[in-house]
Design a protein around this motif. Structure first.
Motif, mmCIF file in Angstrom:
data_model
loop_
_atom_site.group_PDB
_atom_site.id
_atom_site.type_symbol
_atom_site.label_atom_id
_atom_site.label_comp_id
_atom_site.label_asym_id
_atom_site.label_seq_id
_atom_site.Cartn_x
_atom_site.Cartn_y
_atom_site.Cartn_z
ATOM 1 N N PHE A 242 -6.186 67.958 66.954
ATOM 2 C CA PHE A 242 -5.413 69.093 66.443
ATOM 3 C C PHE A 242 -6.062 70.409 66.841
ATOM 4 O O PHE A 242 -5.395 71.304 67.397
ATOM 5 N N PHE A 243 -7.346 70.559 66.582
ATOM 6 C CA PHE A 243 -7.997 71.839 66.843
ATOM 7 C C PHE A 243 -8.283 72.055 68.323
ATOM 8 O O PHE A 243 -8.261 73.193 68.805
ATOM 9 N N GLU A 244 -8.507 71.003 69.083
ATOM 10 C CA GLU A 244 -8.654 71.154 70.532
ATOM 11 C C GLU A 244 -7.333 71.599 71.149
ATOM 12 O O GLU A 244 -7.308 72.464 72.037
ATOM 13 N N THR A 245 -6.219 71.019 70.670
ATOM 14 C CA THR A 245 -4.899 71.429 71.162
ATOM 15 C C THR A 245 -4.609 72.872 70.780
ATOM 16 O O THR A 245 -4.096 73.655 71.598
ATOM 17 N N PHE A 246 -4.912 73.230 69.556
ATOM 18 C CA PHE A 246 -4.706 74.597 69.081
ATOM 19 C C PHE A 246 -5.512 75.575 69.937
ATOM 20 O O PHE A 246 -5.007 76.615 70.379
ATOM 21 N N ALA A 247 -6.773 75.256 70.195
ATOM 22 C CA ALA A 247 -7.615 76.132 71.012
ATOM 23 C C ALA A 247 -7.054 76.275 72.425
ATOM 24 O O ALA A 247 -7.032 77.376 72.991
ATOM 25 N N GLU A 248 -6.581 75.172 72.990
ATOM 26 C CA GLU A 248 -6.010 75.230 74.343
ATOM 27 C C GLU A 248 -4.766 76.113 74.374
ATOM 28 O O GLU A 248 -4.581 76.916 75.292
ATOM 29 N N THR A 298 5.939 66.639 65.268
ATOM 30 C CA THR A 298 4.511 66.424 65.450
ATOM 31 C C THR A 298 3.798 67.774 65.456
ATOM 32 O O THR A 298 4.428 68.840 65.532
ATOM 33 N N TYR A 299 2.464 67.717 65.404
ATOM 34 C CA TYR A 299 1.651 68.927 65.445
ATOM 35 C C TYR A 299 1.887 69.730 66.721
ATOM 36 O O TYR A 299 1.732 70.956 66.725
ATOM 37 N N ARG A 300 2.295 69.079 67.795
ATOM 38 C CA ARG A 300 2.510 69.792 69.058
ATOM 39 C C ARG A 300 3.645 70.805 68.930
ATOM 40 O O ARG A 300 3.510 71.973 69.320
ATOM 41 N N GLU A 301 4.780 70.356 68.402
ATOM 42 C CA GLU A 301 5.906 71.273 68.204
ATOM 43 C C GLU A 301 5.563 72.339 67.161
ATOM 44 O O GLU A 301 5.923 73.507 67.314
ATOM 45 N N GLY A 302 4.873 71.931 66.107
ATOM 46 C CA GLY A 302 4.524 72.879 65.065
ATOM 47 C C GLY A 302 3.579 73.952 65.546
ATOM 48 O O GLY A 302 3.755 75.149 65.255
ATOM 49 N N LEU A 303 2.550 73.560 66.285
ATOM 50 C CA LEU A 303 1.602 74.552 66.810
ATOM 51 C C LEU A 303 2.270 75.466 67.829
ATOM 52 O O LEU A 303 1.942 76.652 67.917
ATOM 53 N N GLN A 304 3.210 74.924 68.602
ATOM 54 C CA GLN A 304 3.930 75.778 69.553
ATOM 55 C C GLN A 304 4.700 76.862 68.824
ATOM 56 O O GLN A 304 4.751 78.015 69.261
#
Length: 336
Positions: A242-248, A298-304
């Motif tokens: 989660f946090f690695e994706t967020f940072a990227e 998923t967290y991917r759509e949410g973080l986007q």
């Protein structure tokens, strides 16, 4: 339906006022100041002054026509390493607030809903669980467990439907914690917390966007639901991913790691356990019985959605950068 919401200016409460009003319900949001009054009005609700720790103000705010009560008020500590006194205040808001709200409720109330948390039922062996699993409350969730029990007991004696919607970890552009995560990722100061001597053992976590949590409450109201539901994304994810994706997505430095036993010295045991102990659960019952589907599966759509919102409202510029990766995949420079 005529609905009263405590915590109506919080990250979940704001969305509850907005979505329930949009569906044609008459929503009363409890507030404590003029700023809160403006928030509730702007989202289509009717503000009423009331404090969940003051029974008299609740009796004045909750009239005889109310059909649904939603106790969404919390006092989650915002400090880096919360004291026991800070957690105790959250306990009072949760538990005394629910008692006071039920005492102020008229006889005609049909349904009472409570947003609990899924990690109240995390399993000691780290295995996946659902609504039928035995609870294992700790310091941070003990009051939520007591509220769950209180609500079910009162529902049996006072003849209303009790709905307990256990939510995953919230993440949203206007959520305090998400904003802090973004700022600290930009600064290279948000480590991944893992178990084990060197912090390499990652935990599966269950997240949910508050937009989706609010949508689940709408479905619970309109389906007159009672019982326990887990409101989480379709996929669990480790805190590391989660946090690695967020940072990227933020074009921020890759987070470093620290072990949980070290993190406790800086953020306390309760906060460390929340993010480092497994809590992988399922939303199958909520989807099946409420007809609910998360918009951000998923967290991917949410973080986007978080990133896009921060781009449009200049939050990213406040962090010290201009923009994460654009549509071509090229990255702009970011100050860290």
């Amino acid at each position: 339906m005529r609905i009263v919401i405590t915590g109506s200016t919080g990250v979940l409460g704001r969305r509850l006022v907005d979505r329930l009003s949009d569906r044609g319900h008459e929503v009363v949001g409890l507030v404590r100041d003029e700023e809160g009054e403006a928030v509730v009005k702007r989202r289509g609700g009717t503000p009423r002054y009331g404090d969940v720790l003051d029974t008299e103000t609740l009796r004045q705010a909750v009239d005889d026509d109310v059909e649904v009560l939603i106790h969404a008020a919390t006092a989650i500590p915002g400090s880096t390493n919360p004291s026991d006194e800070e957690w105790a205040r959250n306990d009072r808001v949760r538990l005394d607030g629910m008692r006071n709200l039920l005492d102020a409720a008229p006889d005609g109330v049909e349904q009472v809903l409570f947003p609990s948390v899924v990690w109240i039922a995390r399993q000691p062996d780290g295995s996946r669980f659902d609504e039928t699993a035995e609870r294992h409350p700790d310091r941070g969730t003990q009051s939520a467990a007591v509220v769950e029990d209180l609500l079910r007991e009162r529902a049996a004696t006072d003849d209303f439907g009790a709905g307990i919607l256990r939510c995953g970890l919230f993440y949203a552009p206007d959520a305090r914690d998400t904003r802090q995560w973004g700022e600290r990722l930009y600064d290279g100061n948000l480590p991944i917390i893992g178990r084990g001597l060197f912090g390499r053992r990652d935990a599966e976590l269950s997240f949910v966007h508050p937009d989706d949590a609010a949508a689940a409450f709408v479905e619970a109201v309109e389906n007159e639901a009672h019982g326990i539901y887990h409101i989480v994304d379709d996929e669990s994810v480790t805190g590391a991913v989660f946090f690695e994706t967020f940072a990227e997505m933020l074009d921020a430095p890759e987070p470093r790691r620290i072990p949980a036993w070290v993190a406790r010295f800086f953020i306390g045991k309760v906060s460390t356990d929340i993010i480092s102990r497994p809590m992988a659960t399922t939303n199958e019952r909520a989807k099946r019985e409420l007809g609910w589907e998360p918009e951000y599966a998923t967290y991917r759509e949410g973080l986007q959605q978080v990133i896009e919102t921060w781009q449009s409202d200049s939050t990213l510029a406040e962090f010290g950068g201009e923009s994460p990766a654009d549509s071509t995949g090229e990255h702009h420079s970011v100050s860290t």
